[in-house]
Design a protein around this motif. Structure first.
Motif, PDB file in Angstrom:
ATOM      1  N   LEU A 123      34.806  39.139  50.054  1.00  0.00           N
ATOM      2  CA  LEU A 123      35.425  38.865  48.697  1.00  0.00           C
ATOM      3  C   LEU A 123      34.563  39.708  47.653  1.00  0.00           C
ATOM      4  O   LEU A 123      33.410  39.663  47.901  1.00  0.00           O
ATOM      5  N   CYS A 124      35.367  40.226  46.717  1.00  0.00           N
ATOM      6  CA  CYS A 124      34.600  41.127  45.822  1.00  0.00           C
ATOM      7  C   CYS A 124      35.000  40.910  44.290  1.00  0.00           C
ATOM      8  O   CYS A 124      36.242  40.732  44.173  1.00  0.00           O
ATOM      9  N   ARG A 125      34.028  40.861  43.472  1.00  0.00           N
ATOM     10  CA  ARG A 125      34.516  40.473  42.205  1.00  0.00           C
ATOM     11  C   ARG A 125      34.416  41.770  41.203  1.00  0.00           C
ATOM     12  O   ARG A 125      33.858  42.688  41.423  1.00  0.00           O
ATOM     13  N   VAL A 126      35.708  42.004  40.379  1.00  0.00           N
ATOM     14  CA  VAL A 126      35.853  43.380  39.995  1.00  0.00           C
ATOM     15  C   VAL A 126      35.208  43.239  38.525  1.00  0.00           C
ATOM     16  O   VAL A 126      35.179  42.234  37.697  1.00  0.00           O
ATOM     17  N   ARG A 127      34.400  44.204  38.229  1.00  0.00           N
ATOM     18  CA  ARG A 127      33.525  44.264  37.313  1.00  0.00           C
ATOM     19  C   ARG A 127      34.118  45.122  36.454  1.00  0.00           C
ATOM     20  O   ARG A 127      33.765  44.844  35.002  1.00  0.00           O
ATOM     21  N   GLY A 128      35.039  46.083  36.597  1.00  0.00           N
ATOM     22  CA  GLY A 128      35.597  46.940  35.609  1.00  0.00           C
ATOM     23  C   GLY A 128      36.579  47.547  36.124  1.00  0.00           C
ATOM     24  O   GLY A 128      36.839  47.772  37.200  1.00  0.00           O
ATOM     25  N   ARG A 129      37.447  48.026  35.116  1.00  0.00           N
ATOM     26  CA  ARG A 129      38.570  48.850  35.377  1.00  0.00           C
ATOM     27  C   ARG A 129      38.792  49.907  34.596  1.00  0.00           C
ATOM     28  O   ARG A 129      38.851  49.743  33.277  1.00  0.00           O
ATOM     29  N   LYS A 130      38.904  51.202  35.101  1.00  0.00           N
ATOM     30  CA  LYS A 130      39.097  52.551  34.051  1.00  0.00           C
ATOM     31  C   LYS A 130      39.758  53.539  34.844  1.00  0.00           C
ATOM     32  O   LYS A 130      39.924  53.524  36.019  1.00  0.00           O
ATOM     33  N   THR A 131      40.167  54.419  34.053  1.00  0.00           N
ATOM     34  CA  THR A 131      40.882  55.725  34.540  1.00  0.00           C
ATOM     35  C   THR A 131      39.832  56.846  34.587  1.00  0.00           C
ATOM     36  O   THR A 131      39.414  57.094  33.695  1.00  0.00           O
ATOM     37  N   VAL A 132      39.960  57.345  35.619  1.00  0.00           N
ATOM     38  CA  VAL A 132      39.041  58.652  35.932  1.00  0.00           C
ATOM     39  C   VAL A 132      39.807  60.093  35.728  1.00  0.00           C
ATOM     40  O   VAL A 132      40.777  60.046  35.519  1.00  0.00           O
ATOM     41  N   THR A 133      39.045  60.955  36.284  1.00  0.00           N
ATOM     42  CA  THR A 133      39.704  62.225  36.170  1.00  0.00           C
ATOM     43  C   THR A 133      41.225  62.438  36.955  1.00  0.00           C
ATOM     44  O   THR A 133      41.433  61.712  37.698  1.00  0.00           O
ATOM     45  N   ASN A 134      41.876  63.112  36.088  1.00  0.00           N
ATOM     46  CA  ASN A 134      43.421  63.476  36.601  1.00  0.00           C
ATOM     47  C   ASN A 134      44.205  62.043  36.578  1.00  0.00           C
ATOM     48  O   ASN A 134      45.121  61.936  37.080  1.00  0.00           O
ATOM     49  N   GLY A 135      43.545  61.024  35.306  1.00  0.00           N
ATOM     50  CA  GLY A 135      44.576  60.144  35.419  1.00  0.00           C
ATOM     51  C   GLY A 135      44.462  59.026  36.534  1.00  0.00           C
ATOM     52  O   GLY A 135      45.493  58.179  36.505  1.00  0.00           O
ATOM     53  N   ILE A 136      43.503  59.047  37.512  1.00  0.00           N
ATOM     54  CA  ILE A 136      43.466  58.144  38.622  1.00  0.00           C
ATOM     55  C   ILE A 136      43.025  56.748  37.987  1.00  0.00           C
ATOM     56  O   ILE A 136      41.746  56.741  37.660  1.00  0.00           O
ATOM     57  N   PRO A 137      43.751  55.789  38.299  1.00  0.00           N
ATOM     58  CA  PRO A 137      43.298  54.392  37.754  1.00  0.00           C
ATOM     59  C   PRO A 137      42.039  53.746  39.085  1.00  0.00           C
ATOM     60  O   PRO A 137      42.501  54.187  40.318  1.00  0.00           O
ATOM     61  N   THR A 138      41.138  53.180  38.482  1.00  0.00           N
ATOM     62  CA  THR A 138      40.152  52.632  39.790  1.00  0.00           C
ATOM     63  C   THR A 138      39.524  51.363  39.208  1.00  0.00           C
ATOM     64  O   THR A 138      39.573  51.025  38.045  1.00  0.00           O
ATOM     65  N   VAL A 139      39.086  50.503  40.133  1.00  0.00           N
ATOM     66  CA  VAL A 139      38.461  49.304  40.044  1.00  0.00           C
ATOM     67  C   VAL A 139      37.000  49.536  40.491  1.00  0.00           C
ATOM     68  O   VAL A 139      37.050  49.858  41.708  1.00  0.00           O
ATOM     69  N   ASN A 140      35.987  48.965  39.871  1.00  0.00           N
ATOM     70  CA  ASN A 140      34.557  48.713  40.652  1.00  0.00           C
ATOM     71  C   ASN A 140      34.273  47.425  40.917  1.00  0.00           C
ATOM     72  O   ASN A 140      34.567  46.649  40.003  1.00  0.00           O
ATOM     73  N   THR A 141      33.588  47.150  41.902  1.00  0.00           N
ATOM     74  CA  THR A 141      33.233  45.807  42.184  1.00  0.00           C
ATOM     75  C   THR A 141      31.860  45.232  42.153  1.00  0.00           C
ATOM     76  O   THR A 141      30.760  46.392  42.050  1.00  0.00           O
ATOM     77  N   HIS A 142      31.470  44.161  42.290  1.00  0.00           N
ATOM     78  CA  HIS A 142      30.039  43.740  42.119  1.00  0.00           C
ATOM     79  C   HIS A 142      28.930  44.176  43.352  1.00  0.00           C
ATOM     80  O   HIS A 142      27.857  44.342  43.023  1.00  0.00           O
ATOM     81  N   ASP A 143      29.625  44.551  44.417  1.00  0.00           N
ATOM     82  CA  ASP A 143      28.781  45.508  45.412  1.00  0.00           C
ATOM     83  C   ASP A 143      28.796  46.942  45.428  1.00  0.00           C
ATOM     84  O   ASP A 143      28.434  47.527  46.547  1.00  0.00           O
ATOM     85  N   GLY A 144      29.103  47.660  44.336  1.00  0.00           N
ATOM     86  CA  GLY A 144      28.946  48.893  44.260  1.00  0.00           C
ATOM     87  C   GLY A 144      30.293  49.872  44.634  1.00  0.00           C
ATOM     88  O   GLY A 144      29.945  50.877  44.837  1.00  0.00           O
ATOM     89  N   ARG A 145      31.188  49.112  45.158  1.00  0.00           N
ATOM     90  CA  ARG A 145      32.608  49.814  45.698  1.00  0.00           C
ATOM     91  C   ARG A 145      33.305  50.332  44.479  1.00  0.00           C
ATOM     92  O   ARG A 145      33.683  49.572  43.322  1.00  0.00           O
ATOM     93  N   THR A 146      34.120  51.356  44.668  1.00  0.00           N
ATOM     94  CA  THR A 146      35.060  51.907  43.831  1.00  0.00           C
ATOM     95  C   THR A 146      36.259  52.001  44.555  1.00  0.00           C
ATOM     96  O   THR A 146      36.659  52.560  45.552  1.00  0.00           O
ATOM     97  N   PHE A 147      37.591  51.492  44.171  1.00  0.00           N
ATOM     98  CA  PHE A 147      38.966  51.601  44.655  1.00  0.00           C
ATOM     99  C   PHE A 147      39.744  52.217  43.801  1.00  0.00           C
ATOM    100  O   PHE A 147      39.982  51.913  42.630  1.00  0.00           O
ATOM    101  N   ARG A 148      40.386  53.449  44.587  1.00  0.00           N
ATOM    102  CA  ARG A 148      41.259  54.349  43.713  1.00  0.00           C
ATOM    103  C   ARG A 148      42.805  53.578  43.702  1.00  0.00           C
ATOM    104  O   ARG A 148      43.056  52.906  44.949  1.00  0.00           O
ATOM    105  N   TYR A 149      43.790  53.568  42.671  1.00  0.00           N
ATOM    106  CA  TYR A 149      44.967  53.037  42.944  1.00  0.00           C
ATOM    107  C   TYR A 149      44.962  51.700  43.146  1.00  0.00           C
ATOM    108  O   TYR A 149      45.916  51.343  44.279  1.00  0.00           O
TER     109      TYR A 149
END
Length: 265
Positions: A123-149
């Motif tokens: 399980l990973c806790r979502v620390r933030g959600r943002k849109t990066v270059t080219n309008g790609i939505p991402t979420v980043n988690t408590h263990d340093g991961r980033t997930f696109r779309y």
């Protein structure tokens, strides 16, 4: 003049939850930079030598990890000071053992033994959600991961279920009233209960009220709450005690009963 990053850690300054004896030497293993903070992690050397007792010395730990026997979240780690943290899955395939790092109600890491089926996800806790270059939505988690779309319904403070093999999100749990959560920081570290109330304080910290399995209610900051299940059903198995904190007197009574029971036998 001091230059560059620190490379050493005095034993007396090490986090108390590592439970290192004060007279065991001057130095402690300083965790490498990684997905978890220095004071919120457990280096592999302490896990293998001090907790699991698979080694007696640092040299023995190095011999174990250099054989590529230790996996953290499905990846082989050969660094003896690699920082394993909350919810990480440690696999030792040679002895067919799997562990998950959780907290007990005293704020210490518990190396909780789990089944092979449960070792396939974390399980990973979502620390933030943002849109990066080219309008790609991402979420980043408590263990340093980033997930696109990610799924559009996944927001900050929610919890995602990660398949360790594929590295993809398979499910998620909303941060809602009535869901089961574990406290990952503050005075109530390690306690588990249902979220019953959310207080919003503009310009200050949001406060979350939680009720545990025996009906005791406590509160903590929003950033310290990690949702671990839908309703009252946990997605991961919990260590002994199920996250219910006992008083000193209750613990003493339990010890006394155990001694009496052992005396009768």
């Amino acid at each position: 003049m001091v230059r560059g990053p620190k490379k050493h850690l005095k034993r007396i300054d090490a986090p108390h939850h590592w439970m290192l004896d004060k007279m065991g030497g001057i130095w402690a293993p300083r965790p490498s930079t990684g997905p978890h903070k220095l004071r919120e992690c457990l280096p592999l050397i302490i896990l293998l030598r001090n907790r699991l007792k698979y080694a007696l010395t640092r040299k023995e730990v190095m011999m174990i990890v250099m054989q590529k026997l230790i996996k953290v979240d499905g990846k082989v780690r050969t660094d003896v000071t690699y920082p394993a943290g909350f919810m990480d899955v440690i696999q030792i395939n040679r002895v067919h053992e799997n562990f998950r790092l959780l907290y007990d109600t005293k704020g210490r890491f518990v190396i909780h033994r789990i089944s092979t089926a449960e070792a396939k996800f974390k399980l990973c806790r979502v620390r933030g959600r943002k849109t990066v270059t080219n309008g790609i939505p991402t979420v980043n988690t408590h263990d340093g991961r980033t997930f696109r779309y990610p799924h559009p319904d996944i927001k900050t403070n929610d919890t995602v279920k990660l398949d360790i093999t594929t590295g993809k999100i398979t499910d998620f749990v909303k941060f809602d009233i009535g869901n089961l959560a574990m406290v990952t920081g503050g005075h109530n570290l390690g306690r588990v209960g249902l979220i019953v109330k959310r207080e919003k304080h503009p310009g200050s910290f949001e406060i979350i009220h939680i009720k545990d399995a025996i009906g005791k209610e406590f509160s903590t900051r929003l950033n310290n709450v990690f949702v671990i299940g839908k309703g009252n059903k946990s997605l991961v198995t919990l260590p002994r005690g199920k996250g219910v904190r006992k008083t000193v007197l209750q613990e003493a009574d339990e010890r006394q009963k155990k001694r009496e029971k052992a005396g009768k036998q």
